[in-house]
Motif scaffolding. Structure first.
Motif, short mmCIF file in Angstrom:
data_model
loop_
_atom_site.label_atom_id
_atom_site.label_comp_id
_atom_site.label_asym_id
_atom_site.label_seq_id
_atom_site.Cartn_x
_atom_site.Cartn_y
_atom_site.Cartn_z
N SER A 92 0.86 -1.19 0.00
CA SER A 92 0.00 0.00 0.00
C SER A 92 0.89 1.23 0.00
O SER A 92 2.10 1.15 0.27
CB SER A 92 -0.89 0.01 1.24
OG SER A 92 -0.08 0.08 2.41
N GLY A 93 0.29 2.39 -0.24
CA GLY A 93 1.04 3.65 -0.14
C GLY A 93 1.67 3.79 1.24
O GLY A 93 2.84 4.17 1.38
N THR A 94 0.89 3.46 2.26
CA THR A 94 1.36 3.54 3.64
C THR A 94 2.58 2.65 3.88
O THR A 94 3.56 3.07 4.51
CB THR A 94 0.24 3.09 4.61
OG1 THR A 94 -0.97 3.74 4.22
CG2 THR A 94 0.57 3.40 6.05
N ALA A 95 2.51 1.41 3.35
CA ALA A 95 3.60 0.45 3.57
C ALA A 95 4.86 0.89 2.83
O ALA A 95 5.97 0.84 3.38
CB ALA A 95 3.16 -0.94 3.12
N ILE A 96 4.68 1.33 1.60
CA ILE A 96 5.84 1.78 0.80
C ILE A 96 6.51 2.96 1.50
O ILE A 96 7.74 3.02 1.63
CB ILE A 96 5.38 2.16 -0.63
CG1 ILE A 96 4.86 0.92 -1.37
CG2 ILE A 96 6.51 2.83 -1.40
CD1 ILE A 96 4.12 1.23 -2.66
N THR A 97 5.68 3.88 1.99
CA THR A 97 6.20 5.05 2.70
C THR A 97 6.96 4.64 3.96
O THR A 97 8.09 5.08 4.20
CB THR A 97 5.03 5.99 3.10
OG1 THR A 97 4.27 6.29 1.93
CG2 THR A 97 5.53 7.28 3.72
N ALA A 98 6.36 3.77 4.76
CA ALA A 98 6.98 3.36 6.02
C ALA A 98 8.30 2.64 5.80
O ALA A 98 9.29 2.88 6.50
CB ALA A 98 6.01 2.47 6.81
N LYS A 99 8.31 1.74 4.79
CA LYS A 99 9.56 1.02 4.50
C LYS A 99 10.68 1.99 4.11
O LYS A 99 11.83 1.84 4.52
CB LYS A 99 9.34 0.03 3.35
CG LYS A 99 8.54 -1.22 3.71
CD LYS A 99 8.40 -2.08 2.46
CE LYS A 99 7.53 -3.30 2.68
NZ LYS A 99 7.40 -4.12 1.45
N ALA A 100 10.33 2.97 3.29
CA ALA A 100 11.35 3.91 2.81
C ALA A 100 11.77 4.88 3.92
O ALA A 100 12.95 5.24 4.02
CB ALA A 100 10.82 4.67 1.60
N GLN A 101 10.81 5.28 4.75
CA GLN A 101 11.16 6.19 5.86
C GLN A 101 12.16 5.52 6.81
O GLN A 101 13.07 6.19 7.32
CB GLN A 101 9.90 6.58 6.64
CG GLN A 101 9.07 7.64 5.94
CD GLN A 101 7.79 8.00 6.69
OE1 GLN A 101 7.30 7.20 7.49
NE2 GLN A 101 7.26 9.18 6.43
N ALA A 102 12.00 4.22 7.02
CA ALA A 102 12.89 3.50 7.93
C ALA A 102 14.34 3.54 7.46
O ALA A 102 15.27 3.48 8.26
CB ALA A 102 12.42 2.05 8.09
N ILE A 103 14.53 3.66 6.15
CA ILE A 103 15.89 3.67 5.60
C ILE A 103 16.36 5.08 5.25
O ILE A 103 17.49 5.47 5.56
CB ILE A 103 15.96 2.76 4.34
CG1 ILE A 103 15.69 1.32 4.75
CG2 ILE A 103 17.31 2.88 3.65
CD1 ILE A 103 15.53 0.37 3.58
#
Lengths: 307, 307
Positions: free
Chosen positions: A188-199
């Protein structure tokens, strides 16, 4: 010409529309939901809003064929009640449809808002003319709707199209009450965002669009996350294709704004993952209509009455 | 009482039946297919077989309402032709349905044999009375059928229910032309057998039933393979549930013979993987009818004519 009333009952706002069978809107009333006042209050408000619409276009309210209501959550379509109502506390089980049908003496149909949006796309938008349509929105969440011969398949418990909880990566990322590795938790948009924010950090990544931008500029970490998400979305599409073989998919939601980055890849991967007999026979189409929740709701009676 | 003709055209045998609307059989003619003689020969044979049936029960052929044909492979249901015909070489594209409808002046409908079996189960078997039914067979392969209000959803290219190719384990086991980690490559009877043979040998493992037997006797290796397969089957069921939310699943095929080992676990895992609003609302039912391909074919005209 037949006329219908569409009600889009959201957590924040309620919209009521007078719509004709082609989806044209003639009158609209919009108010804030004030859901904190409970379902009785809100349904009274909806009754008043429906009375306030201008019925000149159809020569009076008596010529209305039916009322459709879209709500944010799964619906018991037989009884016209919400099964779960996380954005409308206290509404689960409340007899919204029968309250309205008693008040107005018209047939009332109810379904969830994603299903209404999908119905509008199937009847009036990108899916028009296809016997079966699987509509998918990839945004904050991932949801869908399956429309057969102009009718929604809502399912036994109103959960048809809840594809966000499909397991796409066993033992994968966990998000809220979803399955580990569910579509919504992975792509989802949320998941893609969260994964990228973590890195890459929250300063760099505000939303999923940033991930696809960085990926297209060659950022290796963003590219890895973006490409994995597209691979998973293509698997989800293939799984749905093998389950119901729709005549087309209609794709919408915020993530599609970044389609320049992934559209060709998504198509290639999807087609490589389906049986050869289906290959290049199920078009992936882009959602056409904007803000189609209330119009889709208005299409519910037309669809269900077989008009 | 309405009467129909069912034709089950297999790679080895053809069966024709006279069936009433309740699925009772009155007359049967069975012959070997001799598919090597090509589709013209075989369709001529079917015409002769249909003429040979005893029509006393319905007071003559003229009272037949329609003819249904089940074939081994995906079907273009609009044109009544096979799309792929790996078990009937040369039959792809051959106008089987129109040949029969011209000969007999009756409506003819065609679908694949798994869909016909599912239709029979939905109308007359375990799924009777449920508005929507997802039928699944776990055997040599894994296949399915989706029935809505007594009608098959065959799909745009006749591939609805081809769930054997659903990806259940990304980058998993590769089998034939299927996706790596496809359901059929991971948890069909064939896959379970092959995985166990690789570890325990072909002398010990003749078929999937042996794996479940050994697992129930405590063999750790067999248990690992059996439990993984059940976990994957429960994920497949959950994925289908989130896609269409059927009112029930009907499960059949050889692997179900070993259900004593896994039935409770399959139910628990399935329910743990679906949204709370569906939980314990979608029964997993066992297939009831035997050898229902030709009966299901006979139900096609009833289903499609809306009788």
């Amino acid at each position: 010409m037949k006329f219908y009333i569409g009600v889009d009952l959201g957590g924040t706002n309620v919209r009521t529309l007078l719509v004709d069978e082609k989806g044209q809107t003639y009158s609209e009333v919009k108010e804030s939901t004030e859901s904190e006042n409970g379902p009785e209050y809100v349904v009274s408000k909806i009754k008043r809003m429906i009375r306030t619409l201008d019925y000149d276009a159809c020569n009076g309210f008596e010529n209305i064929h039916g009322i459709g209501v879209g709500v944010p959550g799964p619906v018991d379509t037989v009884h016209g009640t919400m099964i779960m109502a996380s954005n409308l506390p206290g509404f689960a089980g409340y007899p919204i449809a029968s309250e309205l049908s008693e008040e107005f003496d018209k047939p009332v149909f109810m379904d969830n808002d994603a299903n209404c949006a999908g119905l509008a796309e199937a009847l009036l938008g990108a899916g028009k003319g296809y016997p079966t349509v699987y509509f998918i929105t990839v945004s904050t969440g991932v949801g869908g709707a399956f429309i057969v011969d102009g009718k929604l398949i809502s399912g036994g418990r109103g959960h048809a199209g809840e594809i966000g909880n499909m397991i796409i990566k066993p033992n994968g990322r966990k998000q809220g009450a979803l399955n580990p590795g569910a579509v919504e938790a992975e792509c989802s948009g949320t998941a893609i965002t969260a994964k990228a924010q973590a890195i890459l950090g929250k300063d760099v990544i505000k939303h999923a669009g940033n991930v696809f931008e960085l990926a297209s500029e060659g950022n290796a970490e963003a590219k890895k996350i973006a490409d994995e998400a597209i691979d998973e979305l293509s698997s989800m599409l293939a799984n749905i294709a093998h389950t119901v073989d729709p005549h087309c998919f209609v794709l919408g939601g915020g993530v599609m704004k970044s389609r320049d980055y992934f559209w060709d890849t998504l198509n290639e991967q999807f087609n490589s993952k389906i049986h050869v007999g289906m290959r290049n026979h199920i078009p992936l189409l882009l959602k056409k209509l904007d803000d189609c929740g209330a119009i889709g709701a208005a299409m519910l009676p037309m669809s269900q009455l077989g008009e």
